[in-house]
Design an enzyme around this catalytic site. Structure first.
Site, PDB file in Angstrom:
ATOM      1  N   SER A 173       0.827  -1.205   0.000  1.00 46.33           N
ATOM      2  CA  SER A 173       0.000   0.000   0.000  1.00 46.33           C
ATOM      3  C   SER A 173       0.867   1.264   0.000  1.00 46.33           C
ATOM      4  O   SER A 173       1.688   1.445  -0.906  1.00 46.33           O
ATOM      5  CB  SER A 173      -0.956  -0.031   1.198  1.00 46.33           C
ATOM      6  OG  SER A 173      -1.910   1.010   1.100  1.00 46.33           O
ATOM      7  N   ASP A 270      -8.032  -2.934  -7.429  1.00 46.70           N
ATOM      8  CA  ASP A 270      -7.542  -2.682  -6.080  1.00 46.70           C
ATOM      9  C   ASP A 270      -8.628  -2.005  -5.236  1.00 46.70           C
ATOM     10  O   ASP A 270      -9.174  -0.960  -5.620  1.00 46.70           O
ATOM     11  CB  ASP A 270      -6.311  -1.786  -6.149  1.00 46.70           C
ATOM     12  CG  ASP A 270      -5.706  -1.525  -4.790  1.00 46.70           C
ATOM     13  OD1 ASP A 270      -4.790  -2.248  -4.405  1.00 46.70           O
ATOM     14  OD2 ASP A 270      -6.169  -0.595  -4.110  1.00 46.70           O
ATOM     15  N   HIS A 338      -6.527  -5.678  -1.526  1.00 47.78           N
ATOM     16  CA  HIS A 338      -5.521  -4.629  -1.359  1.00 47.78           C
ATOM     17  C   HIS A 338      -4.446  -5.177  -0.431  1.00 47.78           C
ATOM     18  O   HIS A 338      -4.704  -5.387   0.752  1.00 47.78           O
ATOM     19  CB  HIS A 338      -6.156  -3.370  -0.769  1.00 47.78           C
ATOM     20  CG  HIS A 338      -5.190  -2.224  -0.608  1.00 47.78           C
ATOM     21  ND1 HIS A 338      -4.605  -1.597  -1.689  1.00 47.78           N
ATOM     22  CD2 HIS A 338      -4.719  -1.592   0.496  1.00 47.78           C
ATOM     23  CE1 HIS A 338      -3.818  -0.623  -1.246  1.00 47.78           C
ATOM     24  NE2 HIS A 338      -3.861  -0.612   0.070  1.00 47.78           N
TER      25      HIS A 338
END
Length: 394
Positions: A173, A270, A338
């Site tokens: 991330s 995502d 994610h």
């Protein structure tokens, strides 16, 4: 009866049975001399990392994993963040569970299990890239992500990193974005003959218009860069080539300037980008996308068309890399997720996601060790039946 006995036998001997695997909890290490380097978390606390030492053939190899956790782009959100684990080591867990790419189990992480594995804790709010300070006489915020990065590296070098033979800089991330930002710099700290590569998991954030046709993510990044003093730490070859240097925070613009071999792991759908870039709450005031956000099967045809357009734009942004990068790798699947490298279920398990019958762990291992070319692109949703759709509740 035979089937039941067979299943029982498999469960007893199964190397994939994650539930029976003891948790690897790794203690926190504070960077004690960080203050002398001007490296502080948002609230002024010391930065930290978690290190699990390598062993055997992996004793001279290093895997560094940037922790993720979003960003703060204004004083209000940064002051709020400073009072949480996202902005202060005072509120962080003192032990971190290492799993997936950080696991020390050869069956669950065959290529990196015996490496020195490090998780860099995230407490600056700008993907380890800021260099500024706010001080109004009564309150202080430290935007020192770049100095935190340097302080942690300086702490690890005498612990063996300076003699690394193999190294992989990774992140998830906002940490995946940090991998793009620091990849070439990481190489500069290591021996010239070391094999150094970088991996971004769910860090390929797109410069994409939202459903109301506003560049909401671009505006967010502009505020972030201005507040935290990030621009001077963006890739200088990128900033010097673009009319708008702040765009270099987006990986799609910086990628061509990164010289170190790079692997991009990302979902084409995502979840963070779906919820915050494509359909941020400000662009959906009446909540027409709420059901679709929680369950892709509930999306109407128009919403699915928009999602397929987002996937197309991601693949377009990656096309040059896919076509011309000889040392690069990629794994772009069609799962609503994610971050997929730190969870054992999605990294390497009996039912983990696959593209062309290859797991994420296998794809990254094949790429890192040059066993074969690895550039995997999944078919479009909903064709992939191996997906773990990891959608957070609102």
């Amino acid at each position: 009866m035979r089937v039941a006995a067979y299943v029982s036998a498999v469960m007893l001997t199964c190397a994939w049975c994650v539930l029976s695997e003891p948790r690897l909890e790794v203690p926190m290490t504070l960077v004690r001399n960080a203050s002398h380097q001007g490296a502080f978390c948002l609230d002024g606390s010391l930065p930290a990392y978690h290190l699990h030492k390598g062993f055997g053939a992996g004793a001279t190899n290093w895997l560094l994993q940037f922790e993720g956790g979003g960003w703060c782009n204004d004083l209000e959100s940064c002051f709020e963040r400073a009072g949480t684990r996202r902005g202060s080591t005072r509120y962080m867990s003192k032990f971190e569970v290492f799993s997936g790419i950080l696991s020390n189990n050869a069956s669950l992480n065959p290529d990196f299990y015996n490496w020195n594995r490090v998780k860099l804790r995230y407490c600056d709010g700008a993907s380890f890239a800021g260099d500024a300070k706010f001080d109004n006489g009564t309150s202080i915020l430290y935007f020192r992500g770049q100095k935190i990065w340097r302080a942690i590296i300086n702490d690890l070098l005498p612990k063996g990193l300076s003699k690394a033979k193999k190294a992989l800089l990774s992140g998830c991330s906002a940490g995946g974005l940090a991998s793009f930002l620091h990849c070439d710099n990481f190489t500069s700290f290591l021996p010239q003959n070391a094999s150094v590569k970088c991996l971004s998991d769910a860090g390929f954030f797109l410069d994409e218009k939202d459903i109301s046709l506003n560049h909401s993510m671009r505006a967010f990044y502009e505020e972030l860069i201005s507040l935290q003093g990030v621009e001077k730490n963006l890739h200088e070859n990128c900033t010097s080539s673009l009319h708008y240097p702040h765009l270099c925070l987006f990986p799609q613009y910086a990628l061509e300037f990164i010289k170190t071999p790079f692997f991009i792991l990302n979902s084409a759908y995502d979840v963070y980008q779906f919820h915050h870039i494509l359909v941020p709450p400000t662009a959906d005031l009446h909540g027409r996308w709420n059901r679709c956000k929680l369950d892709p099967a509930a999306c109407n045809p128009n919403q699915l068309s928009i999602l397929q357009g987002f996937r197309k734009d991601m693949l377009t942004a990656l096309n040059q890399f896919y076509t011309y990068s000889r040392r690069g790798g990629m794994f772009i699947n069609s799962c609503f997720a994610h971050c997929q490298s730190e969870s054992q279920d999605t990294w390497l398990a009996i039912d983990s996601p696959r593209v062309n019958n290859k797991t994420i762990a296998e794809a990254i291992g094949d790429w890192y060790f040059s066993r074969r070319i690895t550039k995997e692109i999944d078919c479009a949703y909903p064709c992939d039946t191996t997906c773990h759709n990891l959608i957070p509740l609102p």
